[in-house]
Design a protein around this motif. Structure first.
Motif, PDB file in Angstrom:
ATOM      1  N   GLU A  38       0.821  -1.213   0.000  1.00 23.76           N
ATOM      2  CA  GLU A  38       0.000   0.000   0.000  1.00 23.76           C
ATOM      3  C   GLU A  38       0.857   1.266   0.000  1.00 23.76           C
ATOM      4  O   GLU A  38       1.696   1.466   0.866  1.00 23.76           O
ATOM      5  CB  GLU A  38      -0.913   0.006   1.228  1.00 23.76           C
ATOM      6  CG  GLU A  38      -1.918   1.125   1.253  1.00 23.76           C
ATOM      7  CD  GLU A  38      -3.112   0.876   0.349  1.00 23.76           C
ATOM      8  OE1 GLU A  38      -3.742   1.862  -0.045  1.00 23.76           O
ATOM      9  OE2 GLU A  38      -3.402  -0.285   0.021  1.00 23.76           O
ATOM     10  N   GLY A  39       0.682   2.101  -1.008  1.00 23.24           N
ATOM     11  CA  GLY A  39       1.381   3.367  -1.072  1.00 23.24           C
ATOM     12  C   GLY A  39       2.844   3.291  -1.463  1.00 23.24           C
ATOM     13  O   GLY A  39       3.549   4.286  -1.426  1.00 23.24           O
ATOM     14  N   VAL A  40       3.309   2.102  -1.832  1.00 31.52           N
ATOM     15  CA  VAL A  40       4.726   1.917  -2.181  1.00 31.52           C
ATOM     16  C   VAL A  40       4.821   1.509  -3.645  1.00 31.52           C
ATOM     17  O   VAL A  40       4.032   0.711  -4.130  1.00 31.52           O
ATOM     18  CB  VAL A  40       5.374   0.841  -1.295  1.00 31.52           C
ATOM     19  CG1 VAL A  40       6.805   0.593  -1.709  1.00 31.52           C
ATOM     20  CG2 VAL A  40       5.299   1.238   0.175  1.00 31.52           C
ATOM     21  N   ALA A  41       5.771   2.064  -4.340  1.00 31.15           N
ATOM     22  CA  ALA A  41       6.024   1.682  -5.726  1.00 31.15           C
ATOM     23  C   ALA A  41       7.485   1.281  -5.829  1.00 31.15           C
ATOM     24  O   ALA A  41       8.330   1.805  -5.117  1.00 31.15           O
ATOM     25  CB  ALA A  41       5.721   2.845  -6.661  1.00 31.15           C
TER      26      ALA A  41
ATOM     27  N   LYS B 165      -3.224   0.166  -7.619  1.00 34.72           N
ATOM     28  CA  LYS B 165      -3.511   1.524  -7.161  1.00 34.72           C
ATOM     29  C   LYS B 165      -2.271   2.391  -7.301  1.00 34.72           C
ATOM     30  O   LYS B 165      -1.150   1.923  -7.116  1.00 34.72           O
ATOM     31  CB  LYS B 165      -3.928   1.517  -5.693  1.00 34.72           C
ATOM     32  CG  LYS B 165      -5.210   0.784  -5.431  1.00 34.72           C
ATOM     33  CD  LYS B 165      -5.546   0.787  -3.959  1.00 34.72           C
ATOM     34  CE  LYS B 165      -6.828   0.010  -3.721  1.00 34.72           C
ATOM     35  NZ  LYS B 165      -7.126  -0.112  -2.301  1.00 34.72           N
ATOM     36  N   LEU B 166      -2.494   3.654  -7.615  1.00 33.79           N
ATOM     37  CA  LEU B 166      -1.398   4.613  -7.615  1.00 33.79           C
ATOM     38  C   LEU B 166      -0.935   4.822  -6.177  1.00 33.79           C
ATOM     39  O   LEU B 166      -1.634   4.456  -5.237  1.00 33.79           O
ATOM     40  CB  LEU B 166      -1.869   5.941  -8.229  1.00 33.79           C
ATOM     41  CG  LEU B 166      -2.300   5.868  -9.696  1.00 33.79           C
ATOM     42  CD1 LEU B 166      -2.915   7.189 -10.135  1.00 33.79           C
ATOM     43  CD2 LEU B 166      -1.125   5.499 -10.584  1.00 33.79           C
ATOM     44  N   THR B 167       0.224   5.430  -6.001  1.00 40.01           N
ATOM     45  CA  THR B 167       0.762   5.597  -4.652  1.00 40.01           C
ATOM     46  C   THR B 167      -0.118   6.477  -3.769  1.00 40.01           C
ATOM     47  O   THR B 167      -0.037   6.386  -2.550  1.00 40.01           O
ATOM     48  CB  THR B 167       2.194   6.165  -4.687  1.00 40.01           C
ATOM     49  OG1 THR B 167       2.207   7.368  -5.451  1.00 40.01           O
ATOM     50  CG2 THR B 167       3.160   5.163  -5.292  1.00 40.01           C
ATOM     51  N   ASP B 168      -0.999   7.288  -4.373  1.00 44.73           N
ATOM     52  CA  ASP B 168      -1.917   8.099  -3.563  1.00 44.73           C
ATOM     53  C   ASP B 168      -3.181   7.337  -3.190  1.00 44.73           C
ATOM     54  O   ASP B 168      -4.099   7.884  -2.579  1.00 44.73           O
ATOM     55  CB  ASP B 168      -2.271   9.404  -4.279  1.00 44.73           C
ATOM     56  CG  ASP B 168      -3.117   9.206  -5.532  1.00 44.73           C
ATOM     57  OD1 ASP B 168      -3.475   8.051  -5.880  1.00 44.73           O
ATOM     58  OD2 ASP B 168      -3.421  10.220  -6.193  1.00 44.73           O
TER      59      ASP B 168
ATOM     60  N   VAL C 143       2.322   6.802 -14.480  1.00 44.40           N
ATOM     61  CA  VAL C 143       2.830   6.750 -13.107  1.00 44.40           C
ATOM     62  C   VAL C 143       4.013   7.682 -12.894  1.00 44.40           C
ATOM     63  O   VAL C 143       4.435   7.897 -11.770  1.00 44.40           O
ATOM     64  CB  VAL C 143       3.197   5.309 -12.672  1.00 44.40           C
ATOM     65  CG1 VAL C 143       1.944   4.446 -12.606  1.00 44.40           C
ATOM     66  CG2 VAL C 143       4.233   4.688 -13.576  1.00 44.40           C
TER      67      VAL C 143
ATOM     68  N   PRO D 243       3.420   0.703  -9.209  1.00 45.00           N
ATOM     69  CA  PRO D 243       2.586   0.425  -8.047  1.00 45.00           C
ATOM     70  C   PRO D 243       2.057  -1.010  -8.039  1.00 45.00           C
ATOM     71  O   PRO D 243       1.475  -1.450  -7.057  1.00 45.00           O
ATOM     72  CB  PRO D 243       1.438   1.425  -8.200  1.00 45.00           C
ATOM     73  CG  PRO D 243       1.301   1.592  -9.681  1.00 45.00           C
ATOM     74  CD  PRO D 243       2.707   1.488 -10.218  1.00 45.00           C
TER      75      PRO D 243
END
Length: 94
Positions: free
Chosen positions: A17-20, A48-51, A63, A84
């Motif tokens: 979650e929130g990490v790419a 999901k995108l990092t946001d 991205v 992501p």
């Protein structure tokens, strides 16, 4: 503009979650050192995108950017930019 290149990653899945994770690709297209490319991923299972924004399945989402290494050998994602999720990755010159 069409993608200059595509990569497929398997198995498909989300990063934490929130990490790419950073991207390092061979510069098979011969882009000039220091030039930039745009990175896009194809939405898939829980991508999901990092946001936290979900990327709908079968939809391309930008991205971020990547820069060709000084020796011209690689295309490296710029600081703070990464994938992501593992799915399809497309890139095109800016």
């Amino acid at each position: 503009a069409p993608f200059a290149g595509l990569y497929a990653f398997y198995p498909e899945g989300a990063a934490d979650e929130g990490v790419a994770f950073p991207v390092h690709l061979p510069n098979v297209d011969g882009f000039a050192p220091g030039s930039q490319v745009e990175l896009s991923v194809l939405g898939g299972l829980d991508c999901k995108l990092t946001d936290g924004t979900s990327i709908p399945e079968a939809t391309w989402a930008v991205v971020g950017t990547a820069t060709v290494s000084p020796d011209g050998a690689r295309i490296d994602s710029d600081p703070g930019v990464g994938l992501p999720c593992t799915t399809w990755l497309g890139y095109r010159p800016l």
